[in-house]
Design a protein around this motif. Structure first.
Motif, PDB file in Angstrom:
ATOM      1  N   SER A  54      12.311   3.304   2.771  1.00 43.37           N
ATOM      2  CA  SER A  54      12.815   4.130   1.679  1.00 43.37           C
ATOM      3  C   SER A  54      11.862   4.116   0.490  1.00 43.37           C
ATOM      4  CB  SER A  54      14.204   3.661   1.247  1.00 43.37           C
ATOM      5  OG  SER A  54      14.136   2.477   0.469  1.00 43.37           O
ATOM      6  N   LEU A  55      11.001   3.099   0.425  1.00 44.00           N
ATOM      7  CA  LEU A  55      10.020   3.061  -0.658  1.00 44.00           C
ATOM      8  C   LEU A  55       8.984   4.169  -0.501  1.00 44.00           C
ATOM      9  CD1 LEU A  55       9.423  -0.796  -1.034  1.00 44.00           C
ATOM     10  CD2 LEU A  55      11.091   0.671  -2.189  1.00 44.00           C
ATOM     11  N   MET A  56       8.781   4.622   0.718  1.00 38.79           N
ATOM     12  CA  MET A  56       7.889   5.761   0.940  1.00 38.79           C
ATOM     13  C   MET A  56       8.465   7.006   0.264  1.00 38.79           C
ATOM     14  SD  MET A  56       5.708   4.171   3.086  1.00 38.79           S
ATOM     15  CE  MET A  56       4.813   5.325   4.089  1.00 38.79           C
ATOM     16  N   THR A  57       9.790   7.190   0.418  1.00 41.87           N
ATOM     17  CA  THR A  57      10.463   8.311  -0.250  1.00 41.87           C
ATOM     18  C   THR A  57      10.369   8.160  -1.761  1.00 41.87           C
ATOM     19  OG1 THR A  57      12.018   8.556   1.586  1.00 41.87           O
ATOM     20  CG2 THR A  57      12.666   9.498  -0.533  1.00 41.87           C
ATOM     21  N   ALA A  58      10.578   6.940  -2.246  1.00 35.18           N
ATOM     22  CA  ALA A  58      10.516   6.693  -3.687  1.00 35.18           C
ATOM     23  C   ALA A  58       9.132   7.025  -4.237  1.00 35.18           C
ATOM     24  CB  ALA A  58      10.856   5.234  -3.982  1.00 35.18           C
ATOM     25  N   VAL A  75       1.486   1.770  -0.759  1.00 34.58           N
ATOM     26  CA  VAL A  75       2.446   2.374   0.168  1.00 34.58           C
ATOM     27  C   VAL A  75       1.787   2.904   1.426  1.00 34.58           C
ATOM     28  CG1 VAL A  75       4.003   4.344   0.420  1.00 34.58           C
ATOM     29  CG2 VAL A  75       4.145   2.908  -1.608  1.00 34.58           C
ATOM     30  N   ASN A  76       0.563   3.399   1.316  1.00 28.05           N
ATOM     31  CA  ASN A  76      -0.052   4.105   2.433  1.00 28.05           C
ATOM     32  C   ASN A  76      -0.414   3.222   3.618  1.00 28.05           C
ATOM     33  OD1 ASN A  76       0.205   6.559   1.186  1.00 28.05           O
ATOM     34  ND2 ASN A  76      -1.891   6.624   0.393  1.00 28.05           N
ATOM     35  N   VAL A  77      -0.295   1.906   3.472  1.00 26.91           N
ATOM     36  CA  VAL A  77      -0.568   1.022   4.608  1.00 26.91           C
ATOM     37  C   VAL A  77       0.614   0.963   5.568  1.00 26.91           C
ATOM     38  CG1 VAL A  77      -2.140  -0.407   3.253  1.00 26.91           C
ATOM     39  CG2 VAL A  77       0.280  -1.032   3.383  1.00 26.91           C
ATOM     40  N   GLY A  78       1.758   1.514   5.143  1.00 28.43           N
ATOM     41  CA  GLY A  78       2.953   1.501   5.984  1.00 28.43           C
ATOM     42  C   GLY A  78       3.920   0.417   5.548  1.00 28.43           C
ATOM     43  N   PRO A  79       5.209   0.575   5.893  1.00 27.97           N
ATOM     44  CA  PRO A  79       6.239  -0.335   5.384  1.00 27.97           C
ATOM     45  C   PRO A  79       6.078  -1.780   5.835  1.00 27.97           C
ATOM     46  CG  PRO A  79       7.152   1.182   7.014  1.00 27.97           C
ATOM     47  CD  PRO A  79       5.779   1.671   6.683  1.00 27.97           C
ATOM     48  N   ALA A  80       5.613  -2.012   7.057  1.00 28.41           N
ATOM     49  CA  ALA A  80       5.538  -3.379   7.572  1.00 28.41           C
ATOM     50  C   ALA A  80       4.450  -4.195   6.875  1.00 28.41           C
ATOM     51  CB  ALA A  80       5.314  -3.360   9.077  1.00 28.41           C
ATOM     52  N   GLU A  81       3.333  -3.545   6.519  1.00 23.90           N
ATOM     53  CA  GLU A  81       2.200  -4.258   5.924  1.00 23.90           C
ATOM     54  C   GLU A  81       2.170  -4.162   4.405  1.00 23.90           C
ATOM     55  OE1 GLU A  81       1.816  -1.905   8.365  1.00 23.90           O
ATOM     56  OE2 GLU A  81       1.774  -3.396   9.982  1.00 23.90           O
ATOM     57  N   MET A  82       3.155  -3.519   3.818  1.00 25.26           N
ATOM     58  CA  MET A  82       3.149  -3.265   2.384  1.00 25.26           C
ATOM     59  C   MET A  82       3.154  -4.560   1.572  1.00 25.26           C
ATOM     60  SD  MET A  82       5.905  -0.939   0.287  1.00 25.26           S
ATOM     61  CE  MET A  82       5.867   0.310   1.566  1.00 25.26           C
ATOM     62  N   ASP A  83       2.337  -4.594   0.509  1.00 23.83           N
ATOM     63  CA  ASP A  83       2.349  -5.704  -0.447  1.00 23.83           C
ATOM     64  C   ASP A  83       3.547  -5.484  -1.358  1.00 23.83           C
ATOM     65  OD1 ASP A  83       2.012  -7.496  -2.534  1.00 23.83           O
ATOM     66  OD2 ASP A  83      -0.159  -7.245  -2.632  1.00 23.83           O
ATOM     67  N   PHE A  84       4.635  -6.151  -1.025  1.00 22.82           N
ATOM     68  CA  PHE A  84       5.889  -5.869  -1.709  1.00 22.82           C
ATOM     69  C   PHE A  84       5.854  -6.288  -3.171  1.00 22.82           C
ATOM     70  CE2 PHE A  84      10.261  -6.756  -2.928  1.00 22.82           C
ATOM     71  CZ  PHE A  84      10.853  -5.557  -2.590  1.00 22.82           C
ATOM     72  N   THR A  85       5.210  -7.407  -3.448  1.00 23.82           N
ATOM     73  CA  THR A  85       5.122  -7.874  -4.842  1.00 23.82           C
ATOM     74  C   THR A  85       4.373  -6.866  -5.699  1.00 23.82           C
ATOM     75  OG1 THR A  85       5.192 -10.191  -4.151  1.00 23.82           O
ATOM     76  CG2 THR A  85       4.310  -9.725  -6.348  1.00 23.82           C
ATOM     77  N   ALA A  86       3.271  -6.349  -5.168  1.00 23.42           N
ATOM     78  CA  ALA A  86       2.494  -5.349  -5.903  1.00 23.42           C
ATOM     79  C   ALA A  86       3.322  -4.095  -6.130  1.00 23.42           C
ATOM     80  CB  ALA A  86       1.212  -5.014  -5.146  1.00 23.42           C
ATOM     81  N   TYR A  87       4.093  -3.690  -5.118  1.00 27.67           N
ATOM     82  CA  TYR A  87       4.934  -2.503  -5.276  1.00 27.67           C
ATOM     83  C   TYR A  87       5.945  -2.713  -6.397  1.00 27.67           C
ATOM     84  CZ  TYR A  87       8.032   1.395  -4.552  1.00 27.67           C
ATOM     85  OH  TYR A  87       8.769   2.524  -4.771  1.00 27.67           O
ATOM     86  N   ALA A  88       6.610  -3.856  -6.399  1.00 27.93           N
ATOM     87  CA  ALA A  88       7.636  -4.128  -7.396  1.00 27.93           C
ATOM     88  C   ALA A  88       7.063  -4.080  -8.808  1.00 27.93           C
ATOM     89  CB  ALA A  88       8.291  -5.479  -7.125  1.00 27.93           C
TER      90      ALA A  88
END
Length: 243
Positions: free
Chosen positions: A183-187, A120-133
């Motif tokens: 919103s994932l930052m909030t999560a 998450v800390n890289v910011g929303p635009a650069e986020m590895d979405f698959t890893a987050y999920a």
């Protein structure tokens, strides 16, 4: 050594996976009556495993049994989805509170939250979405088992059996929308706060944050339904929801 699945088991699994995908993708519209002969021909499966799959999907809440026999694809209201999300929040909140009260070992959760921070800390635009999920799913699975109660784990699993009520329900929709990604930052902040409350054995606080965390899904639902219905196809099962 595990035994290979029998032919009948393999056929039943094939029928279940194919039929579930047809329902969740909207290929079988909400309210449509299902006909065994047509479905068995389309899937390429005999009617016996197909009947098993139909019964299983009724248990999962995706089909309704008709009074005169047979099944129809279940129709959900907007309120049904809200209620399912709220129920998940109640149960996950209970899991968090009991874990805090019992002084649960949070080593696994700390590891997951730490890895989520890196994503998450890289910011929303650069986020590895698959890893987050993947890590988000791991966090919620960990929360369900943290109290050390099979009863709580099973009830949380039951509450998340409807695809649009699961913690990952709206993540595919979020992947291409920057506001959703933010919103994932909030999560993630809530993930950290849940962990902190459990570690401090603050049961009421842990429960409150976990319930608020589930309500993020409600906000995402309202956005998709009311503001960008083009995203419905990215949320499994949401095509079954009527307005």
């Amino acid at each position: 050594m595990p035994q290979p699945a029998s032919k009948s088991q393999s056929q039943s699994l094939k029928a279940l996976l194919a039929l579930r995908d047809m329902v969740l993708s909207g290929a079988l519209p909400a309210g449509e009556r299902l006909y065994e002969v047509a479905l068995s021909e389309e899937i390429g499966i005999s009617r016996t495993p197909l009947r098993d799959a139909l019964a299983r999907l009724q248990q999962e809440g995706l089909l309704d049994r008709l009074p005169n026999g047979g099944y129809a694809v279940r129709v959900f209201s907007f309120e049904d989805v809200i209620d399912a999300i709220e129920l998940r929040g109640v149960l996950e909140g209970t899991a968090a509170r009991i874990a805090a009260e019992r002084g649960a070992d949070t080593a696994d959760m700390r590891h997951i939250v730490g890895r989520l921070d890196l994503v998450v800390n890289v910011g929303p635009a650069e986020m590895d979405f698959t890893a987050y999920a993947e890590l988000n799913a791991a966090f919620h699975a960990c929360l369900a088992v943290l109290p050390g109660s099979a009863t709580i784990r099973l009830e949380v699993e039951r509450a998340t059996s409807l695809p649009f009520a699961s913690p990952s329900a709206f993540l595919d929709a979020q992947s291409d929308v920057l506001d959703f990604r933010q919103s994932l930052m909030t999560a993630q902040a809530q993930h950290r706060d849940i962990l902190d409350a459990i570690n401090r054995r603050e049961g009421a606080r842990a429960e409150h944050i976990a319930r608020e965390h589930a309500r993020l899904a409600r906000k995402n639902l309202e956005y998709v339904i009311r503001h960008d219905r083009s995203l419905i196809k990215k949320v499994p099962g949401l095509s079954l929801v009527t307005q």
